[in-house]
Scaffold this motif. Sequence first.
Motif, PDB file in Angstrom:
ATOM      1  N   ASN A 146      41.708  48.644  42.716  1.00 33.50           N
ATOM      2  CA  ASN A 146      42.642  48.908  41.606  1.00 33.50           C
ATOM      3  C   ASN A 146      43.495  50.160  41.821  1.00 33.50           C
ATOM      4  O   ASN A 146      43.857  50.860  40.866  1.00 33.50           O
ATOM      5  CB  ASN A 146      41.864  49.026  40.290  1.00 33.50           C
ATOM      6  CG  ASN A 146      41.084  47.770  39.971  1.00 33.50           C
ATOM      7  OD1 ASN A 146      41.663  46.708  39.755  1.00 33.50           O
ATOM      8  ND2 ASN A 146      39.762  47.872  39.993  1.00 33.50           N
ATOM      9  N   LYS A 161      40.432  53.154  33.064  1.00 37.03           N
ATOM     10  CA  LYS A 161      39.121  53.007  33.688  1.00 37.03           C
ATOM     11  C   LYS A 161      38.631  51.561  33.710  1.00 37.03           C
ATOM     12  O   LYS A 161      37.739  51.217  34.482  1.00 37.03           O
ATOM     13  CB  LYS A 161      38.085  53.863  32.939  1.00 37.03           C
ATOM     14  CG  LYS A 161      38.290  55.364  33.094  1.00 37.03           C
ATOM     15  CD  LYS A 161      37.891  55.826  34.474  1.00 37.03           C
ATOM     16  CE  LYS A 161      37.858  57.345  34.551  1.00 37.03           C
ATOM     17  NZ  LYS A 161      37.381  57.819  35.873  1.00 37.03           N
ATOM     18  N   ALA A 162      39.185  50.720  32.848  1.00 49.19           N
ATOM     19  CA  ALA A 162      38.754  49.323  32.745  1.00 49.19           C
ATOM     20  C   ALA A 162      39.768  48.415  33.444  1.00 49.19           C
ATOM     21  O   ALA A 162      40.980  48.528  33.223  1.00 49.19           O
ATOM     22  CB  ALA A 162      38.611  48.930  31.283  1.00 49.19           C
ATOM     23  N   SER A 166      36.178  45.027  36.773  1.00 43.53           N
ATOM     24  CA  SER A 166      35.324  46.208  36.570  1.00 43.53           C
ATOM     25  C   SER A 166      33.842  45.935  36.799  1.00 43.53           C
ATOM     26  O   SER A 166      33.095  46.823  37.217  1.00 43.53           O
ATOM     27  CB  SER A 166      35.521  46.767  35.152  1.00 43.53           C
ATOM     28  OG  SER A 166      36.771  47.414  35.046  1.00 43.53           O
ATOM     29  N   ASP A 167      33.390  44.709  36.530  1.00 45.67           N
ATOM     30  CA  ASP A 167      31.970  44.399  36.675  1.00 45.67           C
ATOM     31  C   ASP A 167      31.543  44.187  38.121  1.00 45.67           C
ATOM     32  O   ASP A 167      30.342  44.110  38.399  1.00 45.67           O
ATOM     33  CB  ASP A 167      31.613  43.151  35.861  1.00 45.67           C
ATOM     34  CG  ASP A 167      31.696  43.398  34.369  1.00 45.67           C
ATOM     35  OD1 ASP A 167      31.617  44.577  33.964  1.00 45.67           O
ATOM     36  OD2 ASP A 167      31.852  42.414  33.618  1.00 45.67           O
ATOM     37  N   VAL A 169      33.597  45.649  41.093  1.00 39.97           N
ATOM     38  CA  VAL A 169      34.441  46.389  42.048  1.00 39.97           C
ATOM     39  C   VAL A 169      33.656  46.586  43.341  1.00 39.97           C
ATOM     40  O   VAL A 169      32.573  47.168  43.329  1.00 39.97           O
ATOM     41  CB  VAL A 169      34.863  47.751  41.466  1.00 39.97           C
ATOM     42  CG1 VAL A 169      35.600  48.568  42.531  1.00 39.97           C
ATOM     43  CG2 VAL A 169      35.755  47.561  40.248  1.00 39.97           C
TER      44      VAL A 169
END
Length: 365
Positions: A146, A161-162, A166-167, A169
Amino acid sequence: MARTFKVLVVGDAMIRGDAFAASAQRILGDRLAGLAAGEWESESGKLQARRLAVEKQGPEIEVVDPVITSEGRDAEILAGLFVPISSKVMDAMPKLRIAGVARAGVENVNVQAATERGILVFNVMGRNAEAVSDFAVGLMLAESRNIARSHMGIKTGTWRKAFSNSDWVPELKGKTVGLVGFGFIGSLVAKKLSGFDVKLLVHDTWVDPQAIRAAGATPVDKDTLFRESDFVSLHARLLPGGAKLVGAAELALMKPTAYLINTARAGLVDEAALVTALKEKRIAGAALDVHSSEPIAPGSEILTLDNVTLTSHIAGTTREALTRSPDLLFGDIARLFTGEAPNGIANPEVLKDPRFQAWLAEVKS
């Protein structure tokens, strides 16, 4: 006794005609009876659109450039980067014996027409391989980590941050990277990824499986590559007839945590199928440097997605890749005159054509 000949170079916004002319003068030197230079398309924005159209539809869609009409009638070598070299160009250059492009692809050359006329076509294999292979690895990291999205968030006032992934990366270590195509670029990507401690899968029916294994990779069929890879990176040429290498079927094989990277050709991927897969999060993301329309149309749905990294067809445009290209082209052409075997010839059968052999005997030392 060897004789001299005239060379016509036609540059564009990416590599100017004077750069080609300087290279021709430096390398061919005393062999030149004349040297003329011009530009095909000197505006960067227009060049992108015109070169893409030529790559999709072939060089015959373009008219003969005026510099070819005015300077080409007595030229025996024509060289450039993206200048379309059509049958009409060949008709306007009756003495033409060598047509050279300072790029790996020859989509802007009517190779069949050249072969029928006894014209040898040169291309430069691997001229931007270092640049594109660097970029492909960079896109793997940019999309999965990202990087571009975080940068854009900060620039627009968001400390983000999201993200969509995200779960999960990922780190590259321990992941499986599938390379579709193992030529100059694909093999360099494999070499550069070796330090990341990844598992490498390769699908390329043209490369000896032993050469793939020697590079530390495993040769596999296409379905296995798409099914098992955490990253799929494309390094192949367009398929005959415009067939898609990556469509809904291939995307359906990919893991929901996998990423597709394309620095090769937009036409390899069914864009509508990819957009659907990204929207529905059937795959984690994609990173694309090549696009079906360049620039991308403002209303394109792909611009609305948060799990894709888009760049403006810049993978191969490093300073080194551009400045070395004319020298690589003319250096390879010069091999003909010294009895060495050239590295990049698109239609080697012309070497046995009596018309070409007679010409070469005249100009060869």
